[in-house]
Design an enzyme around this catalytic site. Structure first.
Site, PDB file in Angstrom:
ATOM      1  N   GLU A   1       0.915  -0.868   0.094  1.00 42.21           N
ATOM      2  CA  GLU A   1       0.064   0.378  -0.616  1.00 42.21           C
ATOM      3  C   GLU A   1       0.439   1.034   0.337  1.00 42.21           C
ATOM      4  O   GLU A   1       1.883   1.885   1.032  1.00 42.21           O
ATOM      5  CB  GLU A   1      -1.089   0.597   1.196  1.00 42.21           C
ATOM      6  CG  GLU A   1      -1.996   1.492   1.251  1.00 42.21           C
ATOM      7  CD  GLU A   1      -2.987   0.949   2.182  1.00 42.21           C
ATOM      8  OE1 GLU A   1      -3.099  -0.320   2.488  1.00 42.21           O
ATOM      9  OE2 GLU A   1      -3.067   1.727   2.700  1.00 42.21           O
TER      10      GLU A   1
ATOM     11  N   HIS B   1      -1.649   9.559  -0.926  1.00 40.46           N
ATOM     12  CA  HIS B   1      -2.484   8.199  -1.600  1.00 40.46           C
ATOM     13  C   HIS B   1      -1.991   8.720  -2.939  1.00 40.46           C
ATOM     14  O   HIS B   1      -1.012   7.137  -4.366  1.00 40.46           O
ATOM     15  CB  HIS B   1      -3.000   7.428  -1.329  1.00 40.46           C
ATOM     16  CG  HIS B   1      -3.496   6.783  -0.270  1.00 40.46           C
ATOM     17  ND1 HIS B   1      -4.210   7.200   0.769  1.00 40.46           N
ATOM     18  CD2 HIS B   1      -2.809   5.544  -0.567  1.00 40.46           C
ATOM     19  CE1 HIS B   1      -4.014   5.587   1.616  1.00 40.46           C
ATOM     20  NE2 HIS B   1      -3.439   4.792   1.190  1.00 40.46           N
TER      21      HIS B   1
ATOM     22  N   ASP C   1       4.830 -14.878  11.389  1.00 36.56           N
ATOM     23  CA  ASP C   1       3.199 -14.933  11.662  1.00 36.56           C
ATOM     24  C   ASP C   1       2.523 -14.102  11.398  1.00 36.56           C
ATOM     25  O   ASP C   1       1.887 -13.553  12.381  1.00 36.56           O
ATOM     26  CB  ASP C   1       2.675 -16.258  11.622  1.00 36.56           C
ATOM     27  CG  ASP C   1       0.971 -17.185  11.626  1.00 36.56           C
ATOM     28  OD1 ASP C   1       0.764 -16.049  11.462  1.00 36.56           O
ATOM     29  OD2 ASP C   1       1.455 -18.456  11.975  1.00 36.56           O
TER      30      ASP C   1
ATOM     31  N   LYS D   1      -7.224  -1.316  11.812  1.00 30.56           N
ATOM     32  CA  LYS D   1      -6.688  -1.849  10.572  1.00 30.56           C
ATOM     33  C   LYS D   1      -4.971  -0.792  10.278  1.00 30.56           C
ATOM     34  O   LYS D   1      -4.201  -1.427   9.927  1.00 30.56           O
ATOM     35  CB  LYS D   1      -7.705  -1.468   8.809  1.00 30.56           C
ATOM     36  CG  LYS D   1      -7.200  -2.263   7.940  1.00 30.56           C
ATOM     37  CD  LYS D   1      -6.501  -1.722   6.739  1.00 30.56           C
ATOM     38  CE  LYS D   1      -5.526  -1.721   5.708  1.00 30.56           C
ATOM     39  NZ  LYS D   1      -5.425  -1.169   5.630  1.00 30.56           N
TER      40      LYS D   1
END
Ligand code: MEV
Length: 426
Positions: free
Chosen positions: A84, A376, A278, A262
């Site tokens: 991202e 972004h 992991d 998130k």
């Protein structure tokens, strides 16, 4: 494309080359696609083939570096594997702001994991509990025989707890074997120990043992980290207010708390992946911990100090290792650990917690001011231009135009390209 029959057996027995051949026939792959499959990057054929089953290729992601992190008075450069745009830059920015008031302060972490053993079909739970309690030393001894090296280094099974649970299939007794896993993530040793003691547990309790497996809710392995973010560097009082409002929003609303967390995991998972750990275990543990009090809640909290600076804190279970699993097998994970310059799994978890906190502050700062899209846009617009078939020498020009007009879309990129070809003034 013809219909696919997915019932394929013995694929794993083929060599990688023969698996690829089968794939080429099955999907009529182009030369370019075949070349993609043949490129294992830094893996040798035998390395990649022994990692998972049915391997046909290798999948790459970018490795970026986040800067400016000072954690417990030590500087770190943090490797991050993530697809991202803006995440790496955002973390570095927030870490730079945190430096003004001394950087991040992480508490000590205990590398303690829980392994669960599920006992069913008990005639008398109280009698079973007494009998297990009486043989505690023997149970721990059997568990510790599984890893003498861990023992020698000061780790190993240290205790067990018993929990009764009511289920639709009757009462069950759940043993929590408590293990100090030192520098490992701990899944292997936790599972091995649980399996090794289960026959004895059945004998002592008279019940039937089914599951013997680690719990990814690592409540004894909590990372706590704190930093002060300077009011002015964040963008002033209004931005701090915005962050406090965003925090209250997340506290009151699980829909927002999920996205809030998130953002934290953008950083933590990128470091988890970079170091060969992991990611699913880390995600599962974090989200479960976020919901532990009944309502899914933010993993960070915020307040202001007397000067109006933002005090930010994170509390999250982090079962990260620097030995075992992929950490020492994956060549890039080894390099990532070298860049990190850490000495223990605990130190890695401290870095991960600081990164998660920085990532969260960066996201909330952007959301409370210019919005998240602006950051972004630059990278995203370049990608869109490439996808639209814009030649390399015109990418910058087209991407800038997409950003300027706030229309970062494929169709618009194609239109701009056409206008350039028609010599139109942009
Ligand atoms: C995007 O990957 C992460 C954010 O949505 C996090 C947040 O909303 O706090 C920006």
């Amino acid at each position: 494309m013809k219909e696919i029959d997915s019932e394929i057996s013995g694929f794993y027995k083929l060599s990688i080359e023969n698996r690829q051949k089968m794939l080429i026939d099955l999907f009529n792959l182009t030369q370019e696609e075949i070349r993609l499959l043949e490129n294992f990057g830094y893996f040798t054929t035998s390395q990649i083939d022994s990692l998972i089953e049915n391997v046909v290729g290798s999948y790459q992601l970018p490795l970026g570096l986040a800067f400016n992190f000072k954690i417990n008075d030590k500087d770190y450069i943090i490797p991050m594997v993530i697809e991202e745009p803006s995440v790496v830059a955002a973390a570095s920015n927030a870490a730079r702001i945190a430096r003004k008031h001394g950087g991040f302060h992480s508490d000590e972490i205990k590398p303690i994991m829980i392994s669960q053993i599920q006992i069913t079909k008990l005639e008398d739970i109280e009698v079973a509990k007494k009998s297990l309690q009486k043989s505690k030393e023997e149970i721990l001894k059997i568990a510790n025989e599984q890893d003498p090296t861990l023992n020698k280094l000061g780790g190993g099974a240290i205790d067990f707890e018993m929990r009764e649970i009511d289920t639709q299939r009757g009462k069950m007794l759940i043993i929590h074997l408590i293990i100090n896993v030192l520098d490992a993530m701990g899944a292997n040793i936790a599972n091995t120990m649980a399996e090794s003691i289960s026959p004895y547990i059945e004998e002592l309790s008279g019940g039937k043992v089914y599951l013997r497996i680690i719990s990814n809710l690592a409540i004894h392995r909590i990372a706590k980290c704190k930093a002060i973010f300077d009011k002015e560097l964040l963008g002033g009082e209004k931005v701090v207010e915005g962050i406090l409002n965003a925090y209250e929003f997340a506290l009151a609303d699980p829909f927002r708390a999920t996205t809030h967390n998130k953002g934290i995991m953008n950083g933590i998972v990128a470091l988890t992946l970079a170091t060969g750990n992991d990611t699913r275990a880390i995600e599962a543990g974090a989200h479960s911990y976020a919901a532990l009090k009944g309502q899914y809640s933010p993993l960070t909290k915020f307040q202001v100090d007397s000067d109006g600076n933002l005090i930010a804190e994170i509390e999250i279970p982090l079962a990260l290792g620097i030995i075992g699993g992929m950490t020492k097998i994956h060549p890039m994970a080894r390099l990532a650990l070298k860049i990190l310059n850490i000495k223990s799994a605990n130190e890695l978890s401290k870095v991960a917690a600081a990164l998660g906190l920085a990532q969260n502050v960066a996201a909330l700062r952007a959301l409370a001011s210019e919005g998240i899209q602006e950051g972004h846009m630059a990278l995203h617009s370049r990608n869109i231009a490439k996808l639209a078939g814009v030649p390399e020498n015109l990418i910058e020009k087209v991407a800038n135009k997409l950003v300027e007009d706030k229309k970062i879309r494929l169709d618009y990129a194609k239109e701009i390209l056409k206008r350039i070809h028609n010599n139109e003034n942009l």
